[in-house]
Design a protein around this motif. Structure first.
Motif, PDB file in Angstrom:
ATOM      1  N   TYR A   1      17.149  40.987  30.030  1.00 41.24           N
ATOM      2  CA  TYR A   1      17.532  39.615  29.693  1.00 41.24           C
ATOM      3  C   TYR A   1      17.456  38.663  30.879  1.00 41.24           C
ATOM      4  N   PHE A   2      17.831  39.168  32.087  1.00 40.37           N
ATOM      5  CA  PHE A   2      17.999  38.264  33.214  1.00 40.37           C
ATOM      6  C   PHE A   2      17.166  38.631  34.439  1.00 40.37           C
ATOM      7  N   GLY A   3      16.449  39.793  34.401  1.00 39.80           N
ATOM      8  CA  GLY A   3      15.593  40.172  35.510  1.00 39.80           C
ATOM      9  C   GLY A   3      16.379  40.516  36.757  1.00 39.80           C
ATOM     10  N   ALA A   4      15.805  40.161  37.914  1.00 37.82           N
ATOM     11  CA  ALA A   4      16.460  40.430  39.210  1.00 37.82           C
ATOM     12  C   ALA A   4      16.456  39.163  40.041  1.00 37.82           C
ATOM     13  N   GLY A   5      17.089  38.123  39.493  1.00 34.44           N
ATOM     14  CA  GLY A   5      17.113  36.837  40.162  1.00 34.44           C
ATOM     15  C   GLY A   5      18.514  36.332  40.412  1.00 34.44           C
ATOM     16  N   GLU A   6      18.655  34.990  40.484  1.00 30.66           N
ATOM     17  CA  GLU A   6      19.931  34.387  40.845  1.00 30.66           C
ATOM     18  C   GLU A   6      21.010  34.656  39.802  1.00 30.66           C
ATOM     19  N   ASP A   7      20.645  34.607  38.502  1.00 33.53           N
ATOM     20  CA  ASP A   7      21.655  34.835  37.465  1.00 33.53           C
ATOM     21  C   ASP A   7      22.239  36.241  37.564  1.00 33.53           C
ATOM     22  N   THR A   8      21.345  37.235  37.736  1.00 27.38           N
ATOM     23  CA  THR A   8      21.823  38.609  37.849  1.00 27.38           C
ATOM     24  C   THR A   8      22.648  38.801  39.116  1.00 27.38           C
ATOM     25  N   ASP A   9      22.209  38.203  40.211  1.00 26.62           N
ATOM     26  CA  ASP A   9      22.977  38.302  41.450  1.00 26.62           C
ATOM     27  C   ASP A   9      24.375  37.708  41.277  1.00 26.62           C
ATOM     28  N   ALA A  10      24.465  36.587  40.539  1.00 29.82           N
ATOM     29  CA  ALA A  10      25.766  35.955  40.318  1.00 29.82           C
ATOM     30  C   ALA A  10      26.701  36.889  39.548  1.00 29.82           C
ATOM     31  N   PHE A  11      26.182  37.509  38.481  1.00 33.42           N
ATOM     32  CA  PHE A  11      27.037  38.430  37.730  1.00 33.42           C
ATOM     33  C   PHE A  11      27.420  39.636  38.579  1.00 33.42           C
ATOM     34  N   LEU A  12      26.476  40.157  39.362  1.00 35.66           N
ATOM     35  CA  LEU A  12      26.765  41.357  40.139  1.00 35.66           C
ATOM     36  C   LEU A  12      27.797  41.089  41.226  1.00 35.66           C
ATOM     37  N   VAL A  13      27.862  39.863  41.726  1.00 34.93           N
ATOM     38  CA  VAL A  13      28.943  39.533  42.654  1.00 34.93           C
ATOM     39  C   VAL A  13      30.285  39.611  41.928  1.00 34.93           C
ATOM     40  N   SER A  14      30.349  39.065  40.704  1.00 30.84           N
ATOM     41  CA  SER A  14      31.588  39.161  39.918  1.00 30.84           C
ATOM     42  C   SER A  14      31.850  40.586  39.476  1.00 30.84           C
ATOM     43  N   TRP A  15      30.795  41.372  39.292  1.00 30.28           N
ATOM     44  CA  TRP A  15      30.925  42.779  38.916  1.00 30.28           C
ATOM     45  C   TRP A  15      31.645  43.572  40.000  1.00 30.28           C
ATOM     46  N   THR A  16      31.701  43.030  41.213  1.00 31.39           N
ATOM     47  CA  THR A  16      32.421  43.699  42.286  1.00 31.39           C
ATOM     48  C   THR A  16      33.879  43.925  41.914  1.00 31.39           C
ATOM     49  N   VAL A  17      34.475  43.006  41.133  1.00 33.89           N
ATOM     50  CA  VAL A  17      35.887  43.155  40.751  1.00 33.89           C
ATOM     51  C   VAL A  17      36.089  44.387  39.866  1.00 33.89           C
ATOM     52  N   PRO A  18      35.422  44.488  38.689  1.00 31.00           N
ATOM     53  CA  PRO A  18      35.604  45.721  37.899  1.00 31.00           C
ATOM     54  C   PRO A  18      35.007  46.944  38.564  1.00 31.00           C
ATOM     55  N   GLU A  19      33.946  46.747  39.353  1.00 24.51           N
ATOM     56  CA  GLU A  19      33.344  47.883  40.046  1.00 24.51           C
ATOM     57  C   GLU A  19      34.308  48.461  41.073  1.00 24.51           C
ATOM     58  N   THR A  20      35.171  47.621  41.616  1.00 21.83           N
ATOM     59  CA  THR A  20      36.215  48.084  42.525  1.00 21.83           C
ATOM     60  C   THR A  20      37.426  48.579  41.748  1.00 21.83           C
ATOM     61  N   ALA A  21      37.827  47.827  40.717  1.00 18.97           N
ATOM     62  CA  ALA A  21      39.031  48.173  39.969  1.00 18.97           C
ATOM     63  C   ALA A  21      38.868  49.474  39.198  1.00 18.97           C
ATOM     64  N   SER A  22      37.685  49.721  38.641  1.00 20.80           N
ATOM     65  CA  SER A  22      37.504  50.910  37.801  1.00 20.80           C
ATOM     66  C   SER A  22      37.683  52.205  38.589  1.00 20.80           C
ATOM     67  N   PRO A  23      36.929  52.439  39.664  1.00 21.56           N
ATOM     68  CA  PRO A  23      37.172  53.677  40.417  1.00 21.56           C
ATOM     69  C   PRO A  23      38.511  53.681  41.142  1.00 21.56           C
ATOM     70  N   LEU A  24      38.946  52.519  41.607  1.00 20.98           N
ATOM     71  CA  LEU A  24      40.203  52.459  42.340  1.00 20.98           C
ATOM     72  C   LEU A  24      41.394  52.777  41.438  1.00 20.98           C
ATOM     73  N   LEU A  25      41.412  52.186  40.244  1.00 24.73           N
ATOM     74  CA  LEU A  25      42.573  52.285  39.370  1.00 24.73           C
ATOM     75  C   LEU A  25      42.450  53.374  38.316  1.00 24.73           C
ATOM     76  N   ILE A  26      41.245  53.857  38.055  1.00 22.20           N
ATOM     77  CA  ILE A  26      41.092  54.912  37.051  1.00 22.20           C
ATOM     78  C   ILE A  26      40.849  56.261  37.712  1.00 22.20           C
ATOM     79  N   GLU A  27      39.935  56.316  38.667  1.00 20.02           N
ATOM     80  CA  GLU A  27      39.548  57.606  39.227  1.00 20.02           C
ATOM     81  C   GLU A  27      40.104  57.872  40.614  1.00 20.02           C
ATOM     82  N   ASP A  28      40.373  56.830  41.393  1.00 16.54           N
ATOM     83  CA  ASP A  28      40.757  57.054  42.779  1.00 16.54           C
ATOM     84  C   ASP A  28      42.262  56.910  42.978  1.00 16.54           C
ATOM     85  N   ALA A  29      42.716  55.739  43.370  1.00 12.33           N
ATOM     86  CA  ALA A  29      44.119  55.596  43.789  1.00 12.33           C
ATOM     87  C   ALA A  29      45.095  56.014  42.702  1.00 12.33           C
ATOM     88  N   MET A  30      44.869  55.559  41.471  1.00 12.13           N
ATOM     89  CA  MET A  30      45.823  55.886  40.418  1.00 12.13           C
ATOM     90  C   MET A  30      45.846  57.391  40.150  1.00 12.13           C
TER      91      MET A  30
END
Length: 557
Positions: A43-72
């Protein structure tokens, strides 16, 4: 509710069944995750739109392993294991006419409400400070607005993933693995549902909305089985309760959170360095790491199943059983991840072409992603070893203890609590230094090489530190086993590369030929070198087939 088995008493059939269920559902979740990435690329290729989402993806990408698999998991699996051990002690050590408070119920009452409040506050703060967060993560983004909008939406995952991680740890400690293993399936199903129906209307924001919806569905999945197990626990009148209640130790809590955050900081470093490179670099790093880490994820499923056994053995004071289980886990983890590493080294270009090369994702993107994937794969073994070693490490001095219970053996030096954080920080320093030096010349390949170098340092330090924590691993045995598996992986990668080259421009044929060669050569070489992770299953298979062959000869067949 039956008591959880210890590492010493749990049979191989239990571990095999639990691993089978976990692996099957994890594979389904990984396939849906790949489909999610495929749709993002389409849908979005590998450009600015995808980069923008992937920066925001850092939040769940951090929260998921941190709170589901790691720290918790590091916090609550040992805590629930201690509560189960205390319950067993109460049943056998108290007269029938002196009822005591159930330690499991007491643990939930003491920890879950404050946890929910803290997670809700953290989620709100993440949304409020989204502009500053985006600026810190990717200062080179030319148009940060879409990334800020997506980050505010994905901030909701902090609350839902935290509760999901708590419920998942409780269920695994009770040896219920089915619902926790399905978390990734439900999460990605929610993302896919929103992405496919709303991408034309919302653009890349649809992916962020899908992430929030999927995270809420994971909590809804785990809540019913958790409540069923809690209701099955007999209530005890408050006036007659004993003093065996949970106590939270902040000094032991902080190192767990610190390690988990610093481990996820590898992603922050990649995004930070990648934002200064040409558009699409962050996307290439993301797609390559997502595929490469499937081998690591598969290997750590073993530790997901055995972690409650190790934690329970440590809670019972049986450090020898814990050591034996950890050594077996390290061997199995190494076998799985190194076989996957050999496959990626041999077949990365064909894999990327099959998965991603369509729509806006062109041949140049495929070539760049495949090159990064091969470099990433070099560090996969050490990523897996880090994940396997840290679980027993934090079990020796859990952050939540039973009030009148003695600390487990090996917890006499509290300063060692911070050793994993120091090991991870040193690894991050190596990652940043190597990445900053290599990225201007090698681009994304330099960032991927820095990741591998940093995690290698961390894993090596943790391997040494676990002995200091009280679990005396036999290092010569462990390192010798990993060396045999690494030699088998090198031979398998060479054979797989040669086999894949015979397919020419046909990527599916290349994957089939290369994968078959890698599997056959890795299995045969590892068994020939004496790796028990391969010799034992092959010997068992031979014993299972031998009676059939002898019976056929007796009957003239």
């Amino acid at each position: 509710m039956p008591a959880a088995p210890s590492a010493a008493t749990a049979g191989s059939s239990f571990i095999a069944r639990a691993f089978g269920v976990t692996a099957l559902l994890a594979a389904a979740g990984s396939l849906l995750g790949l489909l999610r990435d495929l749709l993002l690329a389409r849908y979005f290729g590998a450009g600015e739109d995808t980069d923008a989402f992937l920066v925001s993806w850092t939040v769940p990408e951090t929260a998921s392993p941190l709170l589901i698999e790691d720290a918790m998991a590091f916090l609550m699996v040992p805590a629930f294991s201690l509560a189960l051990a205390a319950r067993q002690h109460d049943r056998t050590g108290h007269p029938q006419h002196v009822p005591t408070a159930d330690p499991v119920r007491a643990l939930v009452a003491a920890t879950l409400p404050p946890l929910c409040l803290a997670l809700a506050a953290l989620s709100a703060a993440t949304a409020a400070f989204a502009p500053s967060l985006v600026e810190a993560l990717a200062p080179g983004l030319p148009h940060p607005g879409p990334a800020v909008r997506c980050t505010r939406i994905t901030a909701l995952t902090v609350l839902s993933f935290g509760v999901t991680g708590y419920l998942s740890a409780a269920l695994r400690a009770h040896h219920h693995f089915t619902a926790p293993a399905a978390v990734c399936v439900v999460q990605n199903a929610g993302i896919l549902g929103v992405l496919t129906t709303c991408h034309q209307w919302l653009g890349v924001t649809a992916a962020a909305v899908g992430v929030a919806v999927g995270s809420a569905l994971t909590t809804a999945l785990l809540l019913p089985p958790f409540l069923r197990r809690l209701r099955s626990t007999p209530r005890t009148p408050a006036a007659r309760r004993a003093t065996r209640l949970p106590v939270i130790s902040p000094l032991a809590l902080l190192p767990v959170v610190g390690f988990s955050l610093t481990r996820q900081a590898q992603v922050f470093i990649e995004r930070y360095l990648g934002s200064e490179l040409p558009p699409g670099t962050i996307s290439h790093l993301n797609y390559a790491s997502k595929v490469a880490q499937l081998a690591m994820t598969a290997s750590l499923l073993i530790c997901t199943v055995t972690f409650p056994l190790v934690a329970r053995a440590i809670a019972d004071g049986d450090l020898r059983a814990a050591r034996d289980r950890v050594e077996k886990d390290l061997g199995l983890v190494g076998a799985v991840v190194l076989c996957g590493t050999a496959f990626l080294l041999a077949c990365a270009p064909a894999v990327v072409r099959i998965l991603f090369q369509r729509g806006a994702f062109g041949p140049q993107d495929s070539a760049a992603t495949a090159a990064v994937m091969r470099v990433y794969s070099v560090g996969l073994l050490f990523q897996s070893l880090t994940g396997a070693l840290i679980r027993p490490y934090f079990s020796t001095r859990p952050a939540v203890r039973i009030a009148d219970a003695a600390e487990p053996p090996g917890a006499a030096r509290p300063w060692l609590d911070w050793y994993p954080v120091a090991a991870m920080l040193l690894g991050l320093a190596v990652t940043f230094a190597v990445g900053a030096a290599a990225a201007p010349h090698a681009g994304a390949l330099g960032i991927a090489a820095a990741n591998a170098a940093g995690i290698t340092v961390t894993a090596s330090l943790l391997l040494y530190g676990l002995r200091q924590r009280g679990i005396a691993l036999r290092l010569r045995t462990v390192l010798g086993g990993q060396a045999r598996l690494a030699a088998a992986a090198a031979a398998a990668a060479a054979a797989g590369t040669a086999a894949a080259s015979l397919a020419g421009p046909r990527p599916l044929t290349a994957v089939l030929l290369g994968g078959t060669a890698v599997t056959a050569v890795f299995t045969a070489t590892a068994a020939a070198l004496g790796a028990p992770e391969l010799r034992t299953p092959l010997r068992a298979l031979g014993c299972a087939l031998r009676p059939t062959a002898e019976g056929d000869r007796r009957h003239g067949r």
